[in-house]
Structure formats: C-alpha cells, structure tokens
Enzyme design. Sequence first.
Site, PDB file in Angstrom:
ATOM      1  N   ASP A 110      17.363  20.418  57.774  1.00  0.00           N
ATOM      2  CA  ASP A 110      18.415  19.937  56.880  1.00  0.00           C
ATOM      3  C   ASP A 110      17.771  19.146  55.732  1.00  0.00           C
ATOM      4  O   ASP A 110      17.087  18.165  55.955  1.00  0.00           O
ATOM      5  CB  ASP A 110      19.403  19.048  57.640  1.00  0.00           C
ATOM      6  N   HIS A 137      20.177  23.916  58.956  1.00  0.00           N
ATOM      7  CA  HIS A 137      21.047  23.775  57.787  1.00  0.00           C
ATOM      8  C   HIS A 137      21.651  25.139  57.435  1.00  0.00           C
ATOM      9  O   HIS A 137      22.769  25.196  56.915  1.00  0.00           O
ATOM     10  CB  HIS A 137      20.219  23.189  56.638  1.00  0.00           C
ATOM     11  N   ASN A 236      27.308  20.616  50.092  1.00  0.00           N
ATOM     12  CA  ASN A 236      26.619  21.797  50.602  1.00  0.00           C
ATOM     13  C   ASN A 236      26.634  21.775  52.133  1.00  0.00           C
ATOM     14  O   ASN A 236      26.227  20.782  52.712  1.00  0.00           O
ATOM     15  CB  ASN A 236      25.176  21.804  50.085  1.00  0.00           C
ATOM     16  N   ASP A 263      28.088  14.680  58.430  1.00  0.00           N
ATOM     17  CA  ASP A 263      27.116  14.969  57.361  1.00  0.00           C
ATOM     18  C   ASP A 263      27.228  13.899  56.277  1.00  0.00           C
ATOM     19  O   ASP A 263      27.206  14.213  55.077  1.00  0.00           O
ATOM     20  CB  ASP A 263      27.313  16.389  56.797  1.00  0.00           C
ATOM     21  N   GLY A 282      26.954  16.425  48.327  1.00  0.00           N
ATOM     22  CA  GLY A 282      27.133  15.538  49.481  1.00  0.00           C
ATOM     23  C   GLY A 282      28.314  14.594  49.400  1.00  0.00           C
ATOM     24  O   GLY A 282      28.706  14.161  48.315  1.00  0.00           O
TER      25      GLY A 282
HETATM   26  C1  NCD Z   1      22.907  16.616  52.110  1.00  0.00           C
HETATM   27  C2  NCD Z   1      22.129  15.486  51.460  1.00  0.00           C
HETATM   28  O1  NCD Z   1      22.596  14.937  50.450  1.00  0.00           O
HETATM   29  O2  NCD Z   1      21.054  15.104  51.959  1.00  0.00           O
HETATM   30  N1  NCD Z   1      23.877  17.111  51.165  1.00  0.00           N
HETATM   31  C3  NCD Z   1      24.987  17.807  51.461  1.00  0.00           C
HETATM   32  O3  NCD Z   1      25.689  18.221  50.530  1.00  0.00           O
HETATM   33  N2  NCD Z   1      25.358  18.038  52.685  1.00  0.00           N
HETATM   34  C4  NCD Z   1      21.975  17.681  52.600  1.00  0.00           C
HETATM   35  C5  NCD Z   1      22.563  18.617  53.623  1.00  0.00           C
HETATM   36  O4  NCD Z   1      23.200  18.205  54.606  1.00  0.00           O
HETATM   37  O5  NCD Z   1      22.355  19.829  53.506  1.00  0.00           O
HETATM   38 ZN    ZN Z   2      22.640  20.613  55.436  1.00  0.00          ZN
HETATM   39 ZN    ZN Z   3      23.033  16.966  56.069  1.00  0.00          ZN
END
Ligand code: NCD
Ligand code: ZN
Ligand code: ZN
Length: 382
Positions: A110, A137, A236, A263, A282
């Site tokens: 990830d 991931h 993501n 997440d 994120g």
């Molecule tokens: C995550 C991050 O910002 O580290 N971002 C996301 O959109 N989920 C990375 C991840 O979980 O793939």
């Molecule tokens: Zn991820």
């Molecule tokens: Zn993540």
Amino acid sequence: ECIAVNGHLIVPGFIDVHVHLRTPGFEYKETIATGTKAAARGGYSTVVCMPNTRPVLDSKEMIQFVYDSAVKEGNCRVFAYGAITKGELGEELTDMHALKEAGVVGFTDDGVGVQEAAVMRRAMEQAAELGLPIVIHAEDESLAGNGCMNEGEVSRRLGLPGIPGTAESVHVARDILLAKQTGAHLHVCHISDADAVEMVRFAKSQGIRVTAEVTPHHLLLTDEQIDGTDANWKVNPPLRTERDRIACLEALLDGTIDMIATDHAPHTKEEKAKPFQTAPFGFVGLEFAFPLLYTHLVETGKMSLAQLVEKFTTSPAKVFGLPGGTLAEGNPADITILDLSQENVIDPNTFASKGRNTPFKGMKVKGWPILTITAGTITYRA
Ligand code: NCD
Ligand code: ZN
Ligand code: ZN
Ligand code: ZN
C-alpha cells in the site's frame, strides 16, 4: 457482542487494520500522537499502520522506531505492516524474516505498489513460510495511468482522466491465483470494484486463503457525487459506480468482505486545495467511521448492529491474530462505550487528526463513542 447499560452500548474496542500515521517523514500530515488520538476518539483500541512513510517501513529498525514512538506518544495500540519491497521502487524484496522478528503483522505494497507478478509471487512464498499475510493495494499502474477518478460516464462528462475498475480487478485476480499457488494468505485492501468483489467470492468458494476489507466511503459514496472541483472527494481506489457500491455492501453482508477499515489517509488543507487532477489521493476516517455507518447501514435496516460491530472488532482481530476484538475472558480490557442516541455533525474543526480531508464533512450522524478504554486505561472520554 454488545452489552447495553443505561442506554449506552458496551462493545469491544474497535480495530482498524488500515491507517496511515505518516510518521516518519510526513509529520506535517499526521503524527503517531495525533493519529492515535484520532483513533481513540473514534472508539479504536488498535490500529495497524501502513509503511508508505519516508523512509519506508522496510527494515527492523524502522518498525522498532514506530513501535517505540507509539509507546511514548501513542493513544492506542499500534501495529505495523512491513513493506513488501525496499524503498519507493517496488522492486527488491525486504528482509521479511527480520521484519517479522520486529513484530509486523503482515507485509503490504500500500503506497509503494508492487507491479511485477514475479516479485509478488516471491513475496507470497516468503510470507507463506513466515505465516503472515500479504496485504495488497491492488492497482495495476499501467491501467490506472494518470487517472484521478473512476473511469466512466462521470469522468467523461467532467473531462477528467479515469482509473478503470480493471486496474483493481486484474490485480486482485492475479494475486488470488498467486495465493492459490503459493499458499499465502492474501488480504485485499479497500476493495471497491464489483468484479474484484466477485473474484474474492470465487476464491473463498475454492478454499483459497483470501480476506478483504472495505472502507466507509466505498460503502456509502459514488462517483456521481463528484463535481471535479473539490479534491476532498479524491481517493484511491476512486469512488466508483452505484453498482460497485451495492456489490461491496452485499459482499460485506454475506461475509465475502470480512471487515471495515478506514484507510485513514490525512493530507493538509493546502494539498487538498489543489486542482482535482493534481491533489493527493486520500480521506481521513478514524474519528467518525462508526457513527457514519451506524446511521447509514444500521438505522436504515441494511445490517444489524451486531454485524456492524463484528466488522469493527472480532473479524479484524481474528483475521490478523490481533489482541482484543471480543469481551470474552482472557482478553485485554479494550472497551468502547457508544451512545447510540447522540447525534452530532461531522466537523473537521473538532478533529484530533491533523487531516481535515473528508467528503463526509457537515453530515449529521448518530452513535458516537463516548468512552474508549485500551488495555485498561481510558484513552478517550467525551
Ligand atoms: C493513501 C495515502 O494517502 O497514503 N491514499 C489513498 O487515497 N487511499 C494510499 C493508499 O491507501 O493507497
Ligand atoms: Zn491503497
Ligand atoms: Zn492506504
Ligand atoms: Zn449519554
């Protein structure tokens, strides 16, 4: 399991197996102190943090650093995943044996995606030998390209580059077959695509050792809500279609998806103020995940309270072999008390997290944690 007392509900302390604590290297986004305080406020006793820090958590020393910091400044129990590969290239395998000795609970790509099938296969062979899960991931970067949202009708209407569902499903299918071959336990992170869900359902029916988690946002939101101006809607894997959302919800209900993980991915206000195409991916999630899902899934009759609690406690504990997750005798005193009648607005200004990036801002939800106890110590009191 839950115990009702005085109109409040006593449940096992929550467990989130997918949290970005950003330390070391990105302390301007989050620290172990702020991230674990956010966790305690959300009713969590335990979090598992991701290794996409700088440096990456790819050595015994880095894991030890995180665990020492958590003891010093943490507000909940912290475990870490070791990175599958060294540094930020996704090529050379880490010393997984040393990482296991340092206490990791699994290995993940990830944030530092492993693209080569041969690299993933070798990682699975080693993880199977060590008896720890490979946590993916699941993104084929050649298919995802420079996409910034789900590829489909909405991305075409907005004129934004899309990430196709196949960027996820192709990797999930591939890694399920590699897990079958190697005997590794494969855990799929933040599943969001209907075909990927179908692959997991098939794998389970074949007796392949695969588990999966889903986020609150993929259970509740779709790309139709994106207008392309506010990067607080950029994540993501991307928010997908209503069909994908329903597939995730049904899979959570029938046990294909084992648990809910936030997440939690904090970014600064400045980073999220950038244009949709260039802002980082994120959402934060720790501080309101339970009331959000209680309100939208339990109060609406889509799932039972006991089932939701299980997805926050017993199930992640069992899959990852973590302490807690149940109120049964012999477990640590990890306890959360919920006030199911308390209704509050999700207000980023009140967050303990440094991150304020959430599309759920302003939503009024019910069922807030009012007390969190971890290992017998009160870590949050409303
Ligand atoms: C995550 C991050 O910002 O580290 N971002 C996301 O959109 N989920 C990375 C991840 O979980 O793939
Ligand atoms: Zn991820
Ligand atoms: Zn993540
Ligand atoms: Zn009360």
